[in-house]
Scaffold this active site. Structure first.
Site, PDB file in Angstrom:
ATOM      1  N   ARG A  14       0.936  -1.156  -0.024  1.00  0.00           N
ATOM      2  CA  ARG A  14      -0.107   0.015  -0.086  1.00  0.00           C
ATOM      3  C   ARG A  14       0.966   1.038   0.011  1.00  0.00           C
ATOM      4  NH1 ARG A  14      -4.595  -1.885   4.717  1.00  0.00           N
ATOM      5  NH2 ARG A  14      -4.897  -3.893   3.484  1.00  0.00           N
ATOM      6  N   THR A  60      11.921  -3.372   1.530  1.00  0.00           N
ATOM      7  CA  THR A  60      10.992  -4.546   2.099  1.00  0.00           C
ATOM      8  C   THR A  60      11.452  -5.885   2.117  1.00  0.00           C
ATOM      9  OG1 THR A  60       8.700  -5.102   2.550  1.00  0.00           O
ATOM     10  CG2 THR A  60       9.297  -4.925   0.168  1.00  0.00           C
ATOM     11  N   LYS A  64      15.722  -6.137   3.441  1.00  0.00           N
ATOM     12  CA  LYS A  64      16.077  -5.280   4.514  1.00  0.00           C
ATOM     13  C   LYS A  64      17.556  -5.390   5.110  1.00  0.00           C
ATOM     14  CE  LYS A  64      11.528  -3.878   6.279  1.00  0.00           C
ATOM     15  NZ  LYS A  64      10.657  -4.111   7.245  1.00  0.00           N
ATOM     16  N   ASN A  90      15.004   0.336   6.210  1.00  0.00           N
ATOM     17  CA  ASN A  90      13.824   0.102   5.368  1.00  0.00           C
ATOM     18  C   ASN A  90      13.673   1.467   4.677  1.00  0.00           C
ATOM     19  OD1 ASN A  90      12.916   2.086   7.292  1.00  0.00           O
ATOM     20  ND2 ASN A  90      11.006   1.399   7.383  1.00  0.00           N
ATOM     21  N   ASP A 105      10.910   2.310  10.914  1.00  0.00           N
ATOM     22  CA  ASP A 105       9.950   1.300  11.705  1.00  0.00           C
ATOM     23  C   ASP A 105       9.657   1.691  12.987  1.00  0.00           C
ATOM     24  OD1 ASP A 105       8.628   0.059   9.587  1.00  0.00           O
ATOM     25  OD2 ASP A 105      10.320  -1.684   9.521  1.00  0.00           O
ATOM     26  N   GLY A 125       7.380 -11.934  20.429  1.00  0.00           N
ATOM     27  CA  GLY A 125       7.833 -12.254  19.389  1.00  0.00           C
ATOM     28  C   GLY A 125       9.369 -11.578  19.209  1.00  0.00           C
ATOM     29  N   ALA A 126      10.225 -12.106  18.306  1.00  0.00           N
ATOM     30  CA  ALA A 126      11.574 -11.844  18.374  1.00  0.00           C
ATOM     31  C   ALA A 126      12.070 -11.866  16.746  1.00  0.00           C
ATOM     32  CB  ALA A 126      12.534 -12.830  19.057  1.00  0.00           C
ATOM     33  N   GLY A 128      12.084  -9.551  12.988  1.00  0.00           N
ATOM     34  CA  GLY A 128      12.541  -8.173  12.438  1.00  0.00           C
ATOM     35  C   GLY A 128      11.821  -7.038  13.062  1.00  0.00           C
ATOM     36  N   ALA A 129      10.229  -7.409  13.068  1.00  0.00           N
ATOM     37  CA  ALA A 129       9.541  -6.274  13.674  1.00  0.00           C
ATOM     38  C   ALA A 129       9.704  -6.007  15.064  1.00  0.00           C
ATOM     39  CB  ALA A 129       7.995  -6.596  13.370  1.00  0.00           C
ATOM     40  N   TYR A 209      -2.485  -6.234  10.072  1.00  0.00           N
ATOM     41  CA  TYR A 209      -3.369  -5.348   9.496  1.00  0.00           C
ATOM     42  C   TYR A 209      -4.886  -5.898   9.480  1.00  0.00           C
ATOM     43  CZ  TYR A 209       0.962  -3.701   7.127  1.00  0.00           C
ATOM     44  OH  TYR A 209       2.198  -3.519   6.544  1.00  0.00           O
TER      45      TYR A 209
END
Ligand code: NDP
Length: 258
Positions: A14, A60, A64, A90, A105, A125-126, A128-129, A209
């Site tokens: 998007r 992306t 990255k 990014n 980010d 969580g562990a 990239g984000a 999302y």
């Protein structure tokens, strides 16, 4: 101004719509393409797009980390220290004969949160984000507890300033961030494994999302305020837009374009 997203896949992204809307709302003349670029071609791609006159890029999956390596190998490139710590880039801004690399980010996530930051946050969580979220929160002065289904993966984020904890963790922090990808494939089973005793006024974020994320539906049912990943997507894009153009990003127009 020529801008583009590089990665694979990019057709679902998007970002082109969001940046086109930002250009229109601010009067900045720009094009933003989605360029399908496969793994192992970062170095050559960055050189080619520089030669072709691109002023800025978003990066992306799967590039990255590779782009960060390409920048490290280029004596004319500059990498932002936060991107170094996160281990991923990014956003690229054209600079002289090369590029400056950032990770929007991390600050984008922090800006997406409502109200004041609490003192302590739980991150799930562990990947990239999660790394970006942890760096953003630690840099903002927040204590971060981090839980991952593999304890060694949680421990690997300790050097970023996160405190690894058991899995599944108690969901008792004022802010809880689901930075796993579980909502994309097994959200119901993922959600069911927690004892849902939230603290009063808790705010729960899922970086995926959508209106139908099981984790957020349950959190809302338990009385929390909830937020999906759209706000982070807009804010990371807004920071990139500001770095490329020097103009304030039109957040409302960018949200509407999503
Ligand atoms: P990664 O693949 O790098 O990491 C995924 C993480 O989720 C790993 O720690 C993985 O654990 C864990 N995980 C996956 N499934 C489960 C499960 N069933 N139970 C427990 N843990 C699980 O992905 P990213 O970090 O890149 O992305 C994570 C999420 O963040 C995705 O939903 C993605 O769409 C979203 N995202 C949103 C952004 C935004 O702007 N809103 C930006 C970037 C990402 P293990 O290593 O054990 O497999």
């Amino acid at each position: 101004m020529k801008l583009a997203l590089i990665g694979d896949p990019v057709s679902h992204s998007r970002s082109p719509a969001m940046h086109a809307a930002a250009g229109e709302a601010t009067g900045v003349s720009l094009t933003y393409e989605a360029l399908r670029v496969s793994a192992h071609t970062a170095e050559e791609t960055l050189r080619r797009l520089h030669d072709e006159g691109y002023a800025g890029l978003n990066v992306t999956v799967p590039l990255k980390i590779e782009v960060l390596d390409a920048l490290r190998a280029d004596p004319d490139a500059v990498v932002d220290p936060a991107a170094e710590r996160i281990g991923a880039v990014n956003t690229l801004v054209r600079a002289g004969s090369s590029w400056r690399g950032f990770n929007t980010d991390a600050p984008g996530f922090v800006r997406s949160l409502p109200g004041e930051l609490p003192e302590r946050v739980l991150v799930l969580g562990a990947g990239g984000a999660a790394r970006a979220v942890v760096v953003g929160l630690v840099d903002a002065g927040v204590r971060v507890r981090l839980a991952a289904r593999r304890f060694e993966a949680a421990e690997a984020l300790a050097p970023l300033g996160a405190e690894p904890c058991e899995w599944p963790p108690a969901l008792d922090e004022a802010l809880i961030v689901n930075a796993t990808s579980a909502s994309l494939h097994d959200g119901e089973a993922f959600t069911a494994q927690f004892a849902w005793r939230l603290s009063r006024g808790a705010h729960v974020v899922d970086l995926a999302y959508g209106d139908e994320l099981a984790f957020l539906q349950r959190a809302a049912h338990e009385g929390a305020s909830v937020q999906d990943g759209k706000a982070m997507l807009v804010h990371q894009g807004a920071l990139a837009f500001e770095a490329w153009t020097g103009s304030d990003a039109p957040l409302e127009a960018m949200f509407a374009a999503l």
